[in-house]
Motif scaffolding. Structure first.
Motif, mmCIF file in Angstrom:
data_model
loop_
_atom_site.group_PDB
_atom_site.id
_atom_site.type_symbol
_atom_site.label_atom_id
_atom_site.label_comp_id
_atom_site.label_asym_id
_atom_site.label_seq_id
_atom_site.Cartn_x
_atom_site.Cartn_y
_atom_site.Cartn_z
ATOM 1 N N ASN A 31 9.744 -13.008 46.507
ATOM 2 C CA ASN A 31 8.702 -12.262 45.807
ATOM 3 C C ASN A 31 8.496 -12.793 44.387
ATOM 4 O O ASN A 31 7.360 -12.958 43.922
ATOM 5 C CB ASN A 31 9.087 -10.776 45.772
ATOM 6 C CG ASN A 31 8.213 -9.989 44.829
ATOM 7 O OD1 ASN A 31 8.585 -9.749 43.685
ATOM 8 N ND2 ASN A 31 7.047 -9.600 45.294
ATOM 9 N N HIS A 38 0.658 -13.583 46.636
ATOM 10 C CA HIS A 38 0.533 -12.122 46.533
ATOM 11 C C HIS A 38 -0.054 -11.673 45.201
ATOM 12 O O HIS A 38 -0.499 -10.540 45.075
ATOM 13 C CB HIS A 38 1.886 -11.433 46.776
ATOM 14 C CG HIS A 38 2.775 -11.357 45.567
ATOM 15 N ND1 HIS A 38 3.559 -12.397 45.137
ATOM 16 C CD2 HIS A 38 2.998 -10.353 44.677
ATOM 17 C CE1 HIS A 38 4.240 -12.033 44.049
ATOM 18 N NE2 HIS A 38 3.920 -10.799 43.752
ATOM 19 N N HIS A 57 -1.060 -7.667 42.373
ATOM 20 C CA HIS A 57 -1.205 -7.526 40.917
ATOM 21 C C HIS A 57 -2.648 -7.843 40.506
ATOM 22 O O HIS A 57 -2.876 -8.396 39.432
ATOM 23 C CB HIS A 57 -0.256 -8.471 40.184
ATOM 24 C CG HIS A 57 1.158 -8.434 40.676
ATOM 25 N ND1 HIS A 57 1.909 -7.291 40.678
ATOM 26 C CD2 HIS A 57 1.959 -9.405 41.196
ATOM 27 C CE1 HIS A 57 3.119 -7.565 41.158
ATOM 28 N NE2 HIS A 57 3.168 -8.841 41.498
ATOM 29 N N ILE A 113 3.964 -5.198 36.346
ATOM 30 C CA ILE A 113 4.083 -6.150 37.460
ATOM 31 C C ILE A 113 5.380 -5.874 38.237
ATOM 32 O O ILE A 113 5.381 -5.818 39.470
ATOM 33 C CB ILE A 113 4.047 -7.604 36.923
ATOM 34 C CG1 ILE A 113 2.634 -7.934 36.400
ATOM 35 C CG2 ILE A 113 4.474 -8.603 37.993
ATOM 36 C CD1 ILE A 113 2.516 -9.266 35.681
ATOM 37 N N ASP A 160 5.915 -4.829 42.191
ATOM 38 C CA ASP A 160 6.776 -5.590 43.097
ATOM 39 C C ASP A 160 7.843 -4.691 43.724
ATOM 40 O O ASP A 160 8.131 -4.790 44.919
ATOM 41 C CB ASP A 160 7.436 -6.761 42.364
ATOM 42 C CG ASP A 160 6.470 -7.912 42.123
ATOM 43 O OD1 ASP A 160 5.598 -8.138 42.986
ATOM 44 O OD2 ASP A 160 6.578 -8.575 41.082
HETATM 45 FE FE LIG Z 1 4.836 -9.935 42.130
#
Ligand SMILES: [Fe+2]
Ligand code: FES
Length: 340
Positions: free
Chosen positions: A154, A160, A165, A280, A284
């Motif tokens: 990640n 992603h 985000h 962020i 996540d």
């Molecule tokens: Fe991320």
């Protein structure tokens, strides 16, 4: 893919400032540990189980630089040697009375613990990059749900960012096809993004209000470090280095050190960047929590990948080889094209 226990590796147990006069309990790879400072102030880590009747040593306290168990008062030094057995008239030190000891190093403001006890370490812990005074340094620790290998992917996964985000980093609408050079060695894997335009979201605008081309490299450094580096000309440089601690199957602890040079005075940087970075990280953490829950519910992973999942599969292969104690996979290099 089963959970991996990695022998002979260093992981961060705690921030050095957390370890003061009282012993603290920490878990690494499902192993309960007690950390404390000995009489000389040196950090030490023992298995959190008294050799006498197995009470957790973390429930004890410090007496004259020794860790005293709360049940019968046996006392241990930083090397795990039993120094005091109250009321015993003979010598207290016997091999069977030693507590299991994990090598410990204090470095870069963190207490690192070696994952194999009662041995001389084969290597030193990872060193965070050294930067000069033009850089602002932001340190943050957060807990991510799930396994370390998923948190590592990640942290280094570009596709992603435009979705999870959206707007903060990249935007899904304005995308450019660029080349990515992927390299794997025995000690890690890199993805270098060649000729990437400045990310269009808020983070990109903070880093470089004037736009331009960035140099961007994502690095996995065995066994637990994810590093993202952005250079924008001479003025801006971002190094985001995250060391991860595999606490258990359901928890990974992240120790993020963000080092940042911007064309503004460094004291202005942290108030600007910290709220974005934390937002962020929260996004996540939420998605990794959903991923972990789904994997559990279905009784295991069933992943499929494309060539733009550039680092995850290499991270997993390197970790699997280290868990086996086998040879690292052969060096590897290739190029892919990705829309970022
Ligand atoms: Fe991320
Ligand atoms: S259990 Fe620790 S001293 Fe007895």
């Amino acid at each position: 893919m089963p959970n991996l226990r990695l022998p002979h590796q260093w992981f961060i147990a705690c921030d050095a400032t957390e370890l003061r006069r009282r012993p603290i309990a920490r878990t690494i790879q499902d192993t309960p540990l007690v950390l404390f400072r000995d009489g000389a102030g040196r950090a030490a880590a023992l298995l959190d189980r008294c050799p006498h009747r197995n009470v957790p040593l973390s429930a004890g306290h410090m007496v004259d630089g020794l860790l005293q168990c709360s049940y019968h008062g046996w006392r241990f030094d930083g090397a795990g040697v039993c120094r005091v057995v109250p009321a015993l008239t003979s010598e207290p030190d016997r091999k069977a009375r030693h507590a299991t000891t994990f090598p410990t190093v204090e470095q870069d403001g963190f207490v690192w613990v070696y994952s194999t006890p009662d041995v001389t370490p084969l290597r030193q812990p990872y060193r965070f990059p050294a930067v000069d005074r033009r850089y602002a340094t932001i340190r943050r620790s957060v807990t991510m749900p799930g396994l370390m290998r998923h948190a590592l992917e990640n942290a280094l996964d570009v596709p992603h960012t435009a979705f999870l985000h959206g707007g903060l980093f990249r935007t899904a609408a304005r995308r450019h096809a660029i080349e990515v050079r992927v390299t794997r060695t025995a000690s890690g894997a890199d993805a270098e993004y060649v000729g990437e335009p400045r990310p269009s979201g808020l983070v990109g605008r903070v880093l470089s209000p004037g736009g331009g081309v960035v140099e961007h490299v994502d690095r996995f450094i065995m066994p637990c470090v994810a590093q993202v580096e952005y250079c924008l000309g001479d003025a801006s440089h971002l190094l985001n280095t995250t060391a991860m601690t595999p606490v258990s199957e359901s928890e990974t602890r992240l120790w993020a050190v963000i080092q940042l040079r911007l064309p503004v005075p460094s004291r202005l940087v942290a108030p600007l960047v910290t709220p974005i970075a934390m937002r962020i990280l929260r996004q996540d953490a939420a998605i990794l929590g959903l991923q972990a829950k789904a994997i559990r519910r279905f009784g295991g992973e069933d992943f499929t990948s494309t060539e733009i999942d550039v680092l995850g599969p290499h991270i997993w292969r390197l970790l699997a080889a280290a868990a086996d104690g086998g040879e690292a996979p052969a060096p590897f290099e290739h190029r892919v094209t990705m829309r970022v």
